[in-house]
Design a protein around this motif. Structure first.
Motif, short mmCIF file in Angstrom:
data_model
loop_
_atom_site.label_atom_id
_atom_site.label_comp_id
_atom_site.label_asym_id
_atom_site.label_seq_id
_atom_site.Cartn_x
_atom_site.Cartn_y
_atom_site.Cartn_z
N ILE A 80 78.65 33.99 -13.03
CA ILE A 80 77.58 34.86 -12.53
C ILE A 80 76.35 34.79 -13.42
O ILE A 80 75.22 34.62 -12.94
CB ILE A 80 78.09 36.31 -12.40
CG1 ILE A 80 79.13 36.41 -11.28
CG2 ILE A 80 76.94 37.29 -12.16
CD1 ILE A 80 79.89 37.72 -11.25
N LEU A 81 76.55 34.89 -14.73
CA LEU A 81 75.41 34.83 -15.66
C LEU A 81 74.72 33.47 -15.63
O LEU A 81 73.49 33.39 -15.71
CB LEU A 81 75.87 35.16 -17.08
CG LEU A 81 76.24 36.62 -17.32
CD1 LEU A 81 76.81 36.80 -18.71
CD2 LEU A 81 75.04 37.52 -17.11
N THR A 82 75.51 32.42 -15.48
CA THR A 82 74.94 31.08 -15.39
C THR A 82 74.07 30.95 -14.15
O THR A 82 72.95 30.42 -14.21
CB THR A 82 76.06 30.02 -15.38
OG1 THR A 82 76.80 30.11 -16.60
CG2 THR A 82 75.51 28.62 -15.22
N LYS A 83 74.57 31.43 -13.03
CA LYS A 83 73.82 31.35 -11.77
C LYS A 83 72.49 32.11 -11.89
O LYS A 83 71.43 31.59 -11.52
CB LYS A 83 74.67 31.92 -10.64
CG LYS A 83 73.99 32.03 -9.31
CD LYS A 83 73.81 30.70 -8.66
CE LYS A 83 73.28 30.90 -7.25
NZ LYS A 83 72.75 29.67 -6.71
N ILE A 84 72.54 33.33 -12.41
CA ILE A 84 71.33 34.14 -12.55
C ILE A 84 70.34 33.47 -13.50
O ILE A 84 69.15 33.35 -13.19
CB ILE A 84 71.68 35.56 -13.03
CG1 ILE A 84 72.43 36.32 -11.94
CG2 ILE A 84 70.43 36.32 -13.45
CD1 ILE A 84 73.04 37.63 -12.41
N SER A 85 70.83 33.00 -14.65
CA SER A 85 69.95 32.37 -15.63
C SER A 85 69.30 31.11 -15.08
O SER A 85 68.09 30.88 -15.27
CB SER A 85 70.73 32.01 -16.90
OG SER A 85 71.29 33.16 -17.47
N ALA A 86 70.07 30.29 -14.39
CA ALA A 86 69.53 29.06 -13.83
C ALA A 86 68.47 29.36 -12.76
O ALA A 86 67.44 28.68 -12.70
CB ALA A 86 70.65 28.21 -13.24
N ASP A 91 62.82 29.63 -11.05
CA ASP A 91 61.69 30.45 -10.62
C ASP A 91 60.49 30.26 -11.54
O ASP A 91 59.35 30.33 -11.11
CB ASP A 91 62.11 31.92 -10.57
CG ASP A 91 61.13 32.77 -9.80
OD1 ASP A 91 60.60 32.30 -8.78
OD2 ASP A 91 60.91 33.93 -10.21
N ALA A 92 60.77 29.99 -12.82
CA ALA A 92 59.72 29.74 -13.80
C ALA A 92 59.29 28.28 -13.80
O ALA A 92 58.57 27.84 -14.70
CB ALA A 92 60.18 30.16 -15.18
N LYS A 93 59.77 27.52 -12.81
CA LYS A 93 59.44 26.09 -12.68
C LYS A 93 59.99 25.26 -13.84
O LYS A 93 59.38 24.29 -14.29
CB LYS A 93 57.93 25.87 -12.56
CG LYS A 93 57.28 26.64 -11.45
CD LYS A 93 57.67 26.11 -10.10
CE LYS A 93 56.83 26.79 -9.03
NZ LYS A 93 57.56 27.16 -7.87
N GLU A 94 61.15 25.65 -14.34
CA GLU A 94 61.81 24.93 -15.44
C GLU A 94 63.19 24.46 -14.96
O GLU A 94 64.22 24.90 -15.43
CB GLU A 94 61.96 25.84 -16.67
CG GLU A 94 60.65 26.24 -17.30
CD GLU A 94 59.91 25.07 -17.92
OE1 GLU A 94 60.53 24.02 -18.21
OE2 GLU A 94 58.69 25.19 -18.12
#
Length: 128
Positions: A80-86, A91-94
């Motif tokens: 879950i944390l990986t999905k959110i972080s990615a 979203d930040a274009k990174e």
């Protein structure tokens, strides 16, 4: 059901605000999205605690040791944390950083699951 309504309202309001703010200051829009995400996760925290307690109770009733149940729960949390972080990175274009986050999340999930894998191997070895 009430929590879902709050989460949906917060998400839509934050998305609209971020959309307007990003036209002038992209960085502030990203910060707004992160803040909204933290508030949304805070709303869901009570449900997560209840799920955790139920899983622990079921594990006790089934006679499962925490060494078996904990890796499963930790792996789900890492996912879950990986999905959110990615997604925040994308979203930040990174997208490059997002790919690294996903790779690290997969490696950490395997690492956390090692005790479970060892328990399975021990059980299979005993049967043979």
């Amino acid at each position: 059901m009430e929590a879902v309504g709050k989460i949906a309202a917060l998400a839509v309001a934050a998305a609209l605000c971020a959309l307007v703010v990003r036209q002038n200051a992209r960085e502030i829009g990203l910060v707004l999205a992160l803040l909204a995400g933290a508030l949304i996760l805070g709303q869901a925290l009570g449900a997560v605690e209840a799920i955790w307690a139920l899983l622990e109770e079921l594990g006790e009733r089934a006679g499962l040791s925490p060494a078996v149940l904990d890796p499963v729960i930790k792996t789900v949390g890492i996912g879950i944390l990986t999905k959110i972080s990615a997604e925040v990175c994308r979203d930040a274009k990174e997208s490059g950083i997002a790919a690294f986050v996903e790779t690290a999340g997969a490696a950490l999930s395997l690492y956390v699951a090692l005790p479970l894998i060892r328990a399975v191997l021990d059980t299979v070895s005993e049967l043979l």
